[in-house]
Design an enzyme around this catalytic site. Structure first.
Site: not given
Length: 400
Positions: A74-75, A162, A190, A212, A248, A336
């Site tokens: 997400g970041t 969040n 979120q 995740h 990749t 975070c």
């Protein structure tokens, strides 16, 4: 241990882990390679991309359709959106005095990216929120219409907080941005996997997600970009993903992403009710056990799994540690920013008193949480609250 920090990350679902194991075994080739193993990996990767995009209201099957760019999470997706859309001229990476509007409650990955653009010359303006954590649409309209500055280039507002779970009026905001011809990005990290999220229905130009947060793997995320929207790459060195996000690609992680999305679509209605019921049960037990407790954003549209609650007179950081010692995992805000002792920018933006800000913790339930765990967790949390209130050290009390 009772886990009530699902907003930070969720445990990977067995079904997802099995899908990833199969992918690691069946698709060992590099998707960029031309041989048969590489071609097989590429086909599976594109199948994942198409199914994930479709689930989130995007169409990546046509030549000039929407785009889904896999990222590391997400970041990175948020950074790619802010920096990739906030650059005025992607051809020469020119930053002008165009305005960039972000809300006061954004995740650190949005705030930091926006501040970086400000150092490069962008005119950063903050969209305020009210006491329910909802953006003030009338102020957005005023900022968009302000002719004393150059026309805004980009607006970024998260779909759901969040920290408090508060949902934003994204469709209304999208209409306003279209009216002024301004790009709109939303951090839906979120919200995805808890409520239905659609690029098309929300009317946004770009949308960030990561699995995740809904029982998929760590290490992968995605930025969905609407058809016709130009994006400047932030990484260089490869042709993958039309050179907009080179590197990749992992078929195994993409397959885990796809499996987590499929699991959500299968469970969506039941998951929503399950999470909301447990969250409400936890709020009732804590408020019944502590008359001073304050639930933030109660009665306003919000995510079903999130409970932001203050215990006045109790230090939030001490409470997180004390509760952890009692076998319950909670947080004091965004994972975070959990290493910071600074008060929550979100709660401050809501205009809450210092006492409430300093005593607020975040609890978040998950699909595997049980009513029995909620009852026991509430007992342990209240035990810790009471001990801290009478001034005992978190490291000294033992339950009787």
């Amino acid at each position: 241990m009772i886990y009530l920090d699902h907003n930070a990350t969720t445990p990977i679902a067995p079904e997802v882990l099995e899908a990833m194991t199969r992918a690691a075994r069946d698709f060992p080739g590099n998707p960029a390679s031309q041989h048969q193993l590489g071609q097989r990996a590429r086909r599976q990767l594109e199948r994942c991309r198409e199914e994930i995009a479709e689930a989130f209201g995007a169409d990546v099957t046509s030549l000039r359709g929407d785009q889904l760019l896999f990222t590391s999470g997400g970041t990175e997706a948020n950074n790619l959106a802010l920096l990739g859309l906030g650059i005025a001229d992607p051809a020469i990476y020119k930053i002008t005095q165009d305005r960039l509007l972000v809300s006061a409650i954004e995740h650190p990955s949005i705030r930091a990216a926006a501040l970086h653009l400000k150092t490069l010359g962008a005119d950063l303006q903050i969209i305020p929120v009210d006491e329910t954590c909802k953006i003030k649409l009338e102020q957005v309209a005023s900022l968009l219409a302000d002719k004393s500055h150059l026309k805004p280039r980009l607006v970024s507002v998260m779909l759901a907080s969040n920290e408090t779970g508060a949902l934003q009026p994204m469709a209304d905001l999208a209409c306003k941005c279209r009216e002024f011809g301004v790009l709109l990005h939303t951090d839906a990290v979120q919200a995805a996997g808890k409520i239905d999220v659609s690029l098309k229905q929300l009317g946004v130009d770009a949308l960030s997600i990561t699995p995740h947060k809904f029982y998929g793997p760590l290490g992968i995320g995605a930025l969905l970009v609407r058809e016709g929207v130009k994006l400047a790459p932030q990484l260089f060195g490869g042709f993958q993903q039309t050179s907009l996000r080179p590197g990749t690609e992992s078929v195994m992680l993409a397959e885990g992403f796809r499996a987590a999305v499929a699991l959500y679509r299968q469970e969506a209605a039941d998951r929503l009710e399950h999470l909301r019921s447990l969250r409400d049960q936890l709020a009732r037990l804590l408020c019944d056990g502590d008359q001073a407790a304050v639930v933030h954003c109660a009665g306003t549209p919000q995510l079903p799994q999130t409970l932001s609650i203050a215990f006045p007179g109790v230090d939030r950081q001490k409470l997180v540690i004390a509760v952890d010692m009692q076998g319950v995992a909670i947080s004091s805000g965004s994972a975070c920013a959990s290493g910071s002792s600074e008060p929550s920018p979100t709660l401050l933006a809501m205009g809450l008193s210092q006492e409430l800000v300093e005593s607020t913790v975040r609890l978040s339930v998950g699909r595997s949480t049980t009513p029995a765990e909620i009852k026991e967790a509430a007992r342990r949390i209240l035990f810790s609250v009471n001990n801290l209130r009478v001034g005992r050290s978190a490291g000294q009390f033992s339950e009787k």
